[in-house]
Design an enzyme around this catalytic site. Structure first.
Site, PDB file in Angstrom:
ATOM      1  N   THR A  17       0.825  -1.210   0.000  1.00  0.00           N
ATOM      2  CA  THR A  17       0.000   0.000   0.000  1.00  0.00           C
ATOM      3  C   THR A  17       0.857   1.257   0.000  1.00  0.00           C
ATOM      4  O   THR A  17       0.453   2.300  -0.519  1.00  0.00           O
ATOM      5  CB  THR A  17      -0.935  -0.020   1.230  1.00  0.00           C
ATOM      6  N   THR A  97       1.634  -4.218   4.307  1.00  0.00           N
ATOM      7  CA  THR A  97       1.440  -4.506   5.732  1.00  0.00           C
ATOM      8  C   THR A  97       0.932  -5.935   5.981  1.00  0.00           C
ATOM      9  O   THR A  97       1.110  -6.464   7.073  1.00  0.00           O
ATOM     10  CB  THR A  97       0.428  -3.529   6.370  1.00  0.00           C
TER      11      THR A  97
HETATM   12  C1  SIN Z   1      -0.229  -5.270   1.020  1.00  0.00           C
HETATM   13  O1  SIN Z   1       0.011  -5.896   2.053  1.00  0.00           O
HETATM   14  O2  SIN Z   1       0.545  -5.262   0.040  1.00  0.00           O
HETATM   15  C2  SIN Z   1      -1.501  -4.495   0.894  1.00  0.00           C
HETATM   16  C3  SIN Z   1      -1.969  -3.927   2.168  1.00  0.00           C
HETATM   17  C4  SIN Z   1      -1.035  -2.929   2.781  1.00  0.00           C
HETATM   18  O3  SIN Z   1       0.118  -2.742   2.412  1.00  0.00           O
HETATM   19  O4  SIN Z   1      -1.508  -2.271   3.750  1.00  0.00           O
END
Ligand code: SIN
Length: 332
Positions: A17, A97
């Protein structure tokens, strides 16, 4: 300012993200992760220029839900190679995340260097109002550039806190303070260029760990225990040749009686079974909620099921089995 005296930090981007983009700045969900390149992420943080000399690499551009063992091998080997160079003082990895805690713990166990390695991420895409990525990135580079971060294993800098890769976990689907270290708490904080550690990591890691990213990833899967659980999944995994199963047990790693029987049968077939908990905090005690001695199972201690899976894969790849697996879980 003489920037040539600043620490030299490699920023390795993998997507997430933090590199996400939405069509509308008011959107913090329903965006596409991992589409903004590392150069653009760095351009959004001009203050980096007074913290470090940056060497940037785009390792991948994925949503971290799609993280793979092959990419883990690539990432670990690249980090080891960079940290072996005299002209690199630390590494920052930008990541999604969703599986950050798994990648961070994997790197914590396999990277062979005492130089700082810091992961960071964001809960809001780069296009969002009040995007959290730029400050998280600045803070991660600040931590990686700090001499105090050396020898502490892989760290996660997020929302002004510094966590150990071993203990940190994602605890919110939307909040910008999404990461916590249940039971142990954060190691310290980073704010406005100041890095302060308040505790340290006592278990072995990185240069003092026995593990490495050999590129061998034995098949290890996770099954959960819940009301009315059946043995269908465990039997299918054994038939598929699984080498290890982590149980996301109830409470202190307890398991439905039907699942317990299936797992005892799996152990007899040579499958390593580790009991963790689906609760999200606390620890799973050996011979506590289940008789590990009688079942031939291993207790995961304070590792959650996802981190326990990482450790079990590495331990099996190294040939660990039986009671030696409990030594590994007690130690790391
Ligand atoms: C991911 O994990 O690539 C998408 C979600 C995020 O980074 O918060």
């Amino acid at each position: 300012m003489n920037t040539s005296s600043l620490p030299r930090i490699a920023v390795l981007a993998t997507g997430g993200t933090i590199a996400g983009s939405a069509g509308d700045a008011s959107k913090t969900a329903g965006y596409k992760a991992g589409v903004v390149g590392v150069d653009k992420l760095l351009d959004a943080v001009p203050a980096l220029g007074s913290v470090a000399q940056i060497h940037a690499e785009q390792i991948a551009s994925i949503d971290s839900k799609d993280m793979s063992a092959a990419l883990w091998t690539t990432l670990a080997k690249r980090i080891d190679a960079l940290l072996a160079q005299d002209d690199i003082d630390g590494v920052v990895v930008t990541h999604g995340t969703d599986t950050l805690e798994e990648t961070a713990y994997l790197l914590h166990l396999v990277v062979k260097s005492t130089k700082p390695v810091v992961l960071t991420a964001a809960m809001r895409p780069s296009t969002a109002l009040s995007a959290d990525g730029p400050l998280n990135l600045l803070n991660a580079v600040t931590v990686a550039a700090s001499k105090d971060a050396a020898g502490k294993g892989v760290l996660v800098a997020f929302n002004n806190q510094i966590h150990s890769a071993r203990d940190v976990t994602k605890t919110s689907t939307y909040a910008v303070d999404a990461f916590r270290s249940p039971e142990t708490g954060a190691l310290g904080f980073v704010q406005d260029g100041r890095v302060e550690f308040q505790r340290t990591v006592v278990r072995p890691h990185t240069a003092s760990s026995e593990f490495s990213a050999s590129g061998q990833w034995p098949m290890v899967e996770i099954v959960a225990s819940y009301a009315d659980a059946s043995r269908v999944t465990v039997d299918a995994l054994v038939a598929a040749g699984v080498r290890g199963i982590v149980v996301a047990g109830t409470g202190n790693g307890s398991m439905h009686a039907t699942l317990t029987q299936a797992l005892a049968d799996a152990v007899k077939q040579g499958v390593a079974v580790v009991r963790a908990s689906r609760v999200g905090a606390g620890h799973v005690m050996r011979n506590g909620a289940a008789n590990d001695d009688a079942l031939g199972t291993v207790s995961a201690g304070t590792l959650n099921p996802y981190k326990a899976r990482v450790l079990l894969m590495l331990a099996l790849a190294l040939g660990s089995q039986g009671r030696d697996l409990q030594r590994v879980f007690d130690m790391y």
